[in-house]
Design a protein around this motif. Sequence first.
Motif, PDB file in Angstrom:
ATOM      1  N   PRO A 147       0.694  -1.038  -0.115  1.00 59.30           N
ATOM      2  CA  PRO A 147      -0.355  -0.409   0.074  1.00 59.30           C
ATOM      3  C   PRO A 147       0.855   1.260  -0.372  1.00 59.30           C
ATOM      4  O   PRO A 147       1.116   2.503  -0.601  1.00 59.30           O
ATOM      5  CB  PRO A 147      -1.049  -0.207   1.146  1.00 59.30           C
ATOM      6  CG  PRO A 147      -1.043  -1.143   1.816  1.00 59.30           C
ATOM      7  CD  PRO A 147       0.618  -2.330   1.561  1.00 59.30           C
ATOM      8  N   LYS A 185      -1.303  -7.815  -7.993  1.00 56.86           N
ATOM      9  CA  LYS A 185      -1.656  -7.338  -7.237  1.00 56.86           C
ATOM     10  C   LYS A 185      -1.317  -6.431  -7.009  1.00 56.86           C
ATOM     11  O   LYS A 185      -0.623  -5.108  -6.142  1.00 56.86           O
ATOM     12  CB  LYS A 185      -0.703  -8.197  -5.996  1.00 56.86           C
ATOM     13  CG  LYS A 185      -1.531  -9.474  -6.154  1.00 56.86           C
ATOM     14  CD  LYS A 185       0.117 -10.370  -4.893  1.00 56.86           C
ATOM     15  CE  LYS A 185      -0.413 -11.645  -4.782  1.00 56.86           C
ATOM     16  NZ  LYS A 185       0.330 -12.590  -3.644  1.00 56.86           N
ATOM     17  N   HIS A 245      -1.999  -1.745  -7.465  1.00 54.61           N
ATOM     18  CA  HIS A 245      -2.936  -0.994  -6.570  1.00 54.61           C
ATOM     19  C   HIS A 245      -3.392   0.352  -7.162  1.00 54.61           C
ATOM     20  O   HIS A 245      -3.732   1.127  -7.106  1.00 54.61           O
ATOM     21  CB  HIS A 245      -3.365  -1.794  -5.761  1.00 54.61           C
ATOM     22  CG  HIS A 245      -2.653  -0.771  -4.369  1.00 54.61           C
ATOM     23  ND1 HIS A 245      -1.246  -1.511  -4.437  1.00 54.61           N
ATOM     24  CD2 HIS A 245      -2.266   0.355  -4.399  1.00 54.61           C
ATOM     25  CE1 HIS A 245      -0.519  -0.907  -3.765  1.00 54.61           C
ATOM     26  NE2 HIS A 245      -0.853   0.556  -3.799  1.00 54.61           N
ATOM     27  N   GLN A 296      -6.497  -4.633 -13.677  1.00 50.97           N
ATOM     28  CA  GLN A 296      -7.161  -4.344 -12.702  1.00 50.97           C
ATOM     29  C   GLN A 296      -6.851  -2.694 -12.220  1.00 50.97           C
ATOM     30  O   GLN A 296      -7.906  -1.933 -11.314  1.00 50.97           O
ATOM     31  CB  GLN A 296      -7.478  -5.348 -11.021  1.00 50.97           C
ATOM     32  CG  GLN A 296      -5.563  -4.630 -10.554  1.00 50.97           C
ATOM     33  CD  GLN A 296      -4.612  -5.464 -11.487  1.00 50.97           C
ATOM     34  OE1 GLN A 296      -4.896  -5.739 -12.667  1.00 50.97           O
ATOM     35  NE2 GLN A 296      -3.183  -5.004 -10.771  1.00 50.97           N
ATOM     36  N   VAL A 297      -6.001  -2.162 -12.509  1.00 51.23           N
ATOM     37  CA  VAL A 297      -5.770  -0.615 -12.776  1.00 51.23           C
ATOM     38  C   VAL A 297      -5.269  -0.298 -14.272  1.00 51.23           C
ATOM     39  O   VAL A 297      -4.939  -0.757 -15.161  1.00 51.23           O
ATOM     40  CB  VAL A 297      -4.662  -0.821 -11.688  1.00 51.23           C
ATOM     41  CG1 VAL A 297      -4.683  -1.273 -10.101  1.00 51.23           C
ATOM     42  CG2 VAL A 297      -2.789  -1.751 -12.402  1.00 51.23           C
TER      43      VAL A 297
END
Length: 273
Positions: free
Chosen positions: A156, A174, A176, A204-205
């Motif tokens: 993160p 993975k 983000h 996904q991004v």
Amino acid sequence: MSRRALLTVAALAVSAAVVPQTAVAAPAVAAPTSPRVYEKAGPHKAVKAPGGPAHTLYYPADGTGHPVLIWGNGTNATVDQYEQLFTHLASWGYVVAAANTGQSGSGEEMLAGARYLIAENSRPGSVFHGRIATGKIAAAGHSQGGGGAIAAGADPLVKTTLPIMPGPQGNVNKLHGPAFFVSGQADVVVPAFYVRSRFLACDQVPAVYGQLKGATHFLQGETRDRVIGAITAWLQYHLAGDQNAGSVFYGTVSGLDQDDEGWSATERNEMAA
């Protein structure tokens, strides 16, 4: 209606038909920014210093609120081999923490650099005290270090990732935050088709793919300048809020798309369209 009234109405109709209507101009569309703009040095003086035994730091001599780039070298490569990039980024206001290792595929060595700078930002007496934008951290690397950047990008702490000719380390699903994948047209160590496959799997991004024209795995000659400019533009948009830098990568036709002399192929996934 009287004959005179009819004639008057007819005259008005003819007059309306022959008077030209005022044209409504289409809104001007700004041309996309060329990535070459960001090959020029920034306004800051760059400083090089050790960051403990595990990292070498490059940073601006002045100012506060600096974003961070954590970096992973290629297999058995040294920090000095990438110094041109790090000095350039420091001139643009970035603090670079480059891991002192040629085995950075786990991403942990890179993340340790981010944690070191976050701690230094809070430590009175540190040259970085109050100077780090701790919420603006990017991970980048070359070859094995590119794979390490993908591994680090799952944390993160990392807001955006730049894998340069990345190895197989890390899981792109993975990530983000936005990712910029770079391949070399003439790379036989990590072929362009392999880098593109990693880009295609990252759905996904927002993700952008660029293939450096004529570049080998070792970024010979002008290809190194090209990738330095593109990395700087990516960071300027995603960490510094430079809207002009955004047009280098995004829009109907981006600056990267238009730079045929430097980039032999470019692509964006649906989330980056």
